[in-house]
Scaffold this active site. Sequence first.
Site, mmCIF file in Angstrom:
data_model
loop_
_atom_site.group_PDB
_atom_site.id
_atom_site.type_symbol
_atom_site.label_atom_id
_atom_site.label_comp_id
_atom_site.label_asym_id
_atom_site.label_seq_id
_atom_site.Cartn_x
_atom_site.Cartn_y
_atom_site.Cartn_z
ATOM 1 N N LYS A 84 -3.755 -8.784 3.704
ATOM 2 C CA LYS A 84 -2.747 -7.729 3.638
ATOM 3 C C LYS A 84 -1.651 -7.989 4.666
ATOM 4 O O LYS A 84 -1.876 -8.680 5.670
ATOM 5 C CB LYS A 84 -3.406 -6.376 3.967
ATOM 6 C CG LYS A 84 -4.275 -5.800 2.867
ATOM 7 C CD LYS A 84 -4.811 -4.425 3.275
ATOM 8 C CE LYS A 84 -5.743 -3.837 2.235
ATOM 9 N NZ LYS A 84 -5.084 -3.465 0.969
ATOM 10 N N ARG B 234 -13.856 -2.402 -5.876
ATOM 11 C CA ARG B 234 -14.450 -2.317 -7.216
ATOM 12 C C ARG B 234 -15.642 -3.261 -7.344
ATOM 13 O O ARG B 234 -16.538 -3.026 -8.136
ATOM 14 C CB ARG B 234 -13.363 -2.594 -8.271
ATOM 15 C CG ARG B 234 -12.739 -3.948 -8.152
ATOM 16 C CD ARG B 234 -11.446 -4.073 -8.980
ATOM 17 N NE ARG B 234 -10.304 -3.412 -8.344
ATOM 18 C CZ ARG B 234 -9.102 -3.353 -8.877
ATOM 19 N NH1 ARG B 234 -8.864 -3.890 -10.070
ATOM 20 N NH2 ARG B 234 -8.120 -2.743 -8.256
HETATM 21 N N1 BES Z 1 -8.314 -0.388 0.059
HETATM 22 C C1 BES Z 1 -7.325 -0.829 -0.847
HETATM 23 C C2 BES Z 1 -6.610 0.319 -1.557
HETATM 24 C C3 BES Z 1 -5.681 1.169 -0.750
HETATM 25 C C4 BES Z 1 -4.553 0.617 -0.176
HETATM 26 C C5 BES Z 1 -5.902 2.514 -0.689
HETATM 27 C C6 BES Z 1 -3.677 1.428 0.507
HETATM 28 C C7 BES Z 1 -5.034 3.321 -0.021
HETATM 29 C C8 BES Z 1 -3.930 2.778 0.589
HETATM 30 C C9 BES Z 1 -7.925 -1.704 -1.948
HETATM 31 O O1 BES Z 1 -9.023 -2.444 -1.583
HETATM 32 C C10 BES Z 1 -6.836 -2.624 -2.361
HETATM 33 O O2 BES Z 1 -6.381 -3.363 -1.556
HETATM 34 N N2 BES Z 1 -6.448 -2.534 -3.641
HETATM 35 C C11 BES Z 1 -5.404 -3.320 -4.153
HETATM 36 C C12 BES Z 1 -5.827 -3.797 -5.531
HETATM 37 C C13 BES Z 1 -4.989 -4.902 -6.101
HETATM 38 C C14 BES Z 1 -5.133 -6.160 -5.262
HETATM 39 C C15 BES Z 1 -5.399 -5.171 -7.518
HETATM 40 C C16 BES Z 1 -4.142 -2.472 -4.265
HETATM 41 O O3 BES Z 1 -4.246 -1.273 -4.561
HETATM 42 O O4 BES Z 1 -3.068 -2.993 -4.000
HETATM 43 ZN ZN ZN Z 2 -8.538 -4.303 -0.688
#
Ligand code: BES
Ligand code: ZN
Length: 465
Positions: A240, A314
């Site tokens: 990230k 997931r």
């Molecule tokens: N933990 C994050 C989701 C998240 C990010 C929740 C910011 C609340 C605030 C999750 O693991 C994630 O990174 N999801 C990605 C999925 C994508 C890579 C398909 C997302 O939501 O960008």
């Molecule tokens: Zn994530």
Amino acid sequence: MNDKPDLIQADRDQAATPVHLLNKDLFEDWAKRLSGGQRAALAAQKFDGSGYQVGIVPDGDGWFAVGGVANPDDLSSWCLAKLAEVLPAGTYRLESGDPGPAVHGWQTGQYSFTRYKSENDLVGPRILLSKQVKAIDQALAEARAVNFVCDLVNTPAEDMGPAALEDVAAGLAKQYRAELTVTKGDALEREFPMVHAVGRAAARSHAPRMIELVWGDEKAPRLAIVGKGVCFDSGGLDVKSSAGMLLMKKDMGGAAHALALAELVMSTHLPVRLHLLVPAVENAISGNAFRPGDVLSSRKGLTVEIGNTDAEGRLVLGDALTRASEENPAFIIDFATLTGAARVALGPDYPALMTRRDETAKELIDAGATCDDPPWRMPLPEAYVEWLKSDIADTNNAHGNAFAGASVAGLFLDKFVGEGIDWAHFDTFAWRPVAKPGRPKGGAAYGLRAAFHMVQARFGKKRHQ
Ligand code: BES
Ligand code: ZN
Ligand code: ZN
């Protein structure tokens, strides 16, 4: 043991400072019975009955308080929260009658996270009296559950890793005489391969594990509660950005909701056979991290190609949902900080609710409406399942476009829920960016009380007509 006094107590005519609730329409008429000095005091405080205003009125040798609310005869959960935040320590009684649902915000308004503060400027407790004695225990339990979520989410990842989540579950198991099973190491790799793969790059002290707690009468209907326990989400090798990572201690917010809901179920003796599942991992980066393009096996047997290591929630939930389904529960509910897309669609205050069953959605939405904790339903569109296709495995964990991220994540989870099982998924933000009365900035519970009221209505002892 908890040495703090209960913030809601039974009204047995003990000494208490009176609180008058007013709104702008009522204020002028009401103020006619005040003395000139009292009116001047309120004018100096700019009190005119607007919502969330608080005033102090001198009265003989003492004083009473006034609070602005929208409608004194129809209070919501938050109407008294500002009063609870700013009044001096003491015991209070509403002049207008009973606080009703506002007992909730009265308590949560007094929450603060002080674990890492050398000194704090906390004012002592403000206690509110209520004549609805039978409702007090539930009100105390609900506010405690919400504050429990806040504490767990606010605690930094170093002190709230998978081992700490296990300790929290072990504490609950001891308190409520539940059975705790924790699967780690080689057994985890065998039994929950996706949980192991996501968590294997973390330091030994933060090693991945599956935490399961079972409680209640074996013959009662089975209720499974699942929570995403990603104690820190760096994104993995699909790392990230620094802004995206900053809040990721909260990525175990789903686990916090699940633990809090499980405690509510146990402390109120809901007649269910409870199965709590928390896959607890850190999505870390190291030489043995799982990679984009890898293919994981899963507990269910489906192979999963990794399109993005940041779609890790997931994966760990997939194995947990498979395990929950094996017991053929009457209902599975999961909580997860699963997608940024849910937050983009709905903002922090409305947790995205996904379920295949309209009746289940209605039960949760109706329950949320009674306690000011509103879920918002999003679809699980069959037409988008094909976006999760993989060239080399049974499914991908991420889709290659920017559409409908929350729903596609829900569709991925759906692949791991046993056929015909009633299942609801909450994509919750678990964080409040800006404080509101009764809802401090930081870790936050969304959908927790809606879920609790729903399972109480569905599984609780039915009153005879
Ligand atoms: N933990 C994050 C989701 C998240 C990010 C929740 C910011 C609340 C605030 C999750 O693991 C994630 O990174 N999801 C990605 C999925 C994508 C890579 C398909 C997302 O939501 O960008
Ligand atoms: Zn994530
Ligand atoms: Zn995550």
